[in-house]
Design a protein around this motif. Sequence first.
Motif, mmCIF file in Angstrom:
data_model
loop_
_atom_site.group_PDB
_atom_site.id
_atom_site.type_symbol
_atom_site.label_atom_id
_atom_site.label_comp_id
_atom_site.label_asym_id
_atom_site.label_seq_id
_atom_site.Cartn_x
_atom_site.Cartn_y
_atom_site.Cartn_z
ATOM 1 N N MET A 1 137.271 54.508 11.477
ATOM 2 C CA MET A 1 137.169 53.468 12.332
ATOM 3 C C MET A 1 138.209 53.493 13.599
ATOM 4 N N GLN A 2 139.059 54.207 13.278
ATOM 5 C CA GLN A 2 139.935 54.338 14.674
ATOM 6 C C GLN A 2 139.608 55.481 15.362
ATOM 7 N N ALA A 3 139.030 56.619 14.770
ATOM 8 C CA ALA A 3 138.399 57.586 15.628
ATOM 9 C C ALA A 3 137.282 57.183 16.556
ATOM 10 N N VAL A 4 136.531 56.262 16.020
ATOM 11 C CA VAL A 4 135.367 55.564 16.719
ATOM 12 C C VAL A 4 136.014 54.870 17.843
ATOM 13 N N THR A 5 137.205 54.299 17.829
ATOM 14 C CA THR A 5 137.665 53.383 18.731
ATOM 15 C C THR A 5 138.425 54.342 19.815
ATOM 16 N N ILE A 6 139.024 55.364 19.408
ATOM 17 C CA ILE A 6 139.714 56.143 20.494
ATOM 18 C C ILE A 6 138.594 56.943 21.170
ATOM 19 N N LEU A 7 137.534 57.358 20.629
ATOM 20 C CA LEU A 7 136.408 58.019 21.166
ATOM 21 C C LEU A 7 135.796 57.134 22.314
ATOM 22 N N LEU A 8 135.448 55.802 21.891
ATOM 23 C CA LEU A 8 134.965 54.564 22.676
ATOM 24 C C LEU A 8 135.617 54.541 23.916
ATOM 25 N N VAL A 9 136.956 54.410 23.872
ATOM 26 C CA VAL A 9 137.888 53.788 24.756
ATOM 27 C C VAL A 9 138.116 55.293 25.727
ATOM 28 N N SER A 10 138.170 56.149 25.265
ATOM 29 C CA SER A 10 138.021 57.602 26.137
ATOM 30 C C SER A 10 136.759 57.688 27.173
ATOM 31 N N ILE B 1 126.540 53.765 30.732
ATOM 32 C CA ILE B 1 127.136 54.401 29.655
ATOM 33 C C ILE B 1 128.577 53.647 29.276
ATOM 34 N N MET B 2 129.026 53.076 30.389
ATOM 35 C CA MET B 2 130.414 52.472 30.421
ATOM 36 C C MET B 2 130.220 51.050 29.699
ATOM 37 N N PHE B 3 128.967 50.335 30.214
ATOM 38 C CA PHE B 3 128.649 49.120 29.604
ATOM 39 C C PHE B 3 128.070 49.096 28.213
ATOM 40 N N VAL B 4 127.511 50.234 27.663
ATOM 41 C CA VAL B 4 127.168 50.381 26.345
ATOM 42 C C VAL B 4 128.174 50.764 25.456
ATOM 43 N N SER B 5 129.221 51.530 26.115
ATOM 44 C CA SER B 5 130.379 51.848 25.150
ATOM 45 C C SER B 5 131.276 50.495 24.967
ATOM 46 N N ILE B 6 131.377 49.631 25.883
ATOM 47 C CA ILE B 6 132.271 48.307 25.982
ATOM 48 C C ILE B 6 131.521 47.422 24.916
ATOM 49 N N ALA B 7 130.113 47.451 24.875
ATOM 50 C CA ALA B 7 129.528 46.332 23.861
ATOM 51 C C ALA B 7 129.686 47.130 22.114
ATOM 52 N N ILE B 8 129.610 48.633 22.343
ATOM 53 C CA ILE B 8 129.894 49.083 20.975
ATOM 54 C C ILE B 8 131.192 48.712 20.524
#
Length: 99
Positions: free
Chosen positions: A1-10, A47-54
């Motif tokens: 879960m932490q890796a997904v968060t780091i990926l989405l923030v990047s 892509i930014m908005f979709v990433s923020i939503a996820i």
Amino acid sequence: MQAVTILLVSVICITIFGTFFHSMMSRRTKGISRRIYQARMNISMGIMFVSIAILQLTTPGGSWLRYTFIFLIFALGVINLYYGVKHRRYFLQLTHRKP
């Protein structure tokens, strides 16, 4: 879960810089290349908005109002992404046409 968060923030950070870059380039150019930069900016914003939503879906807790806002952000991202790709294809075809 932490890796997904780091990926989405990047991904969010990269697309923020891409949005600003393409916005500045679209203001400096004219004609069809301006429209291509605007389409790329829409793709980055989508892509930014979709990433923020996820990213918001991965955080704990929630109510119906929160999920409504997440859905609206996700829908806005998908719409931006769709029209950005559509316009980019159209304007790239215009540049490759022979007069």
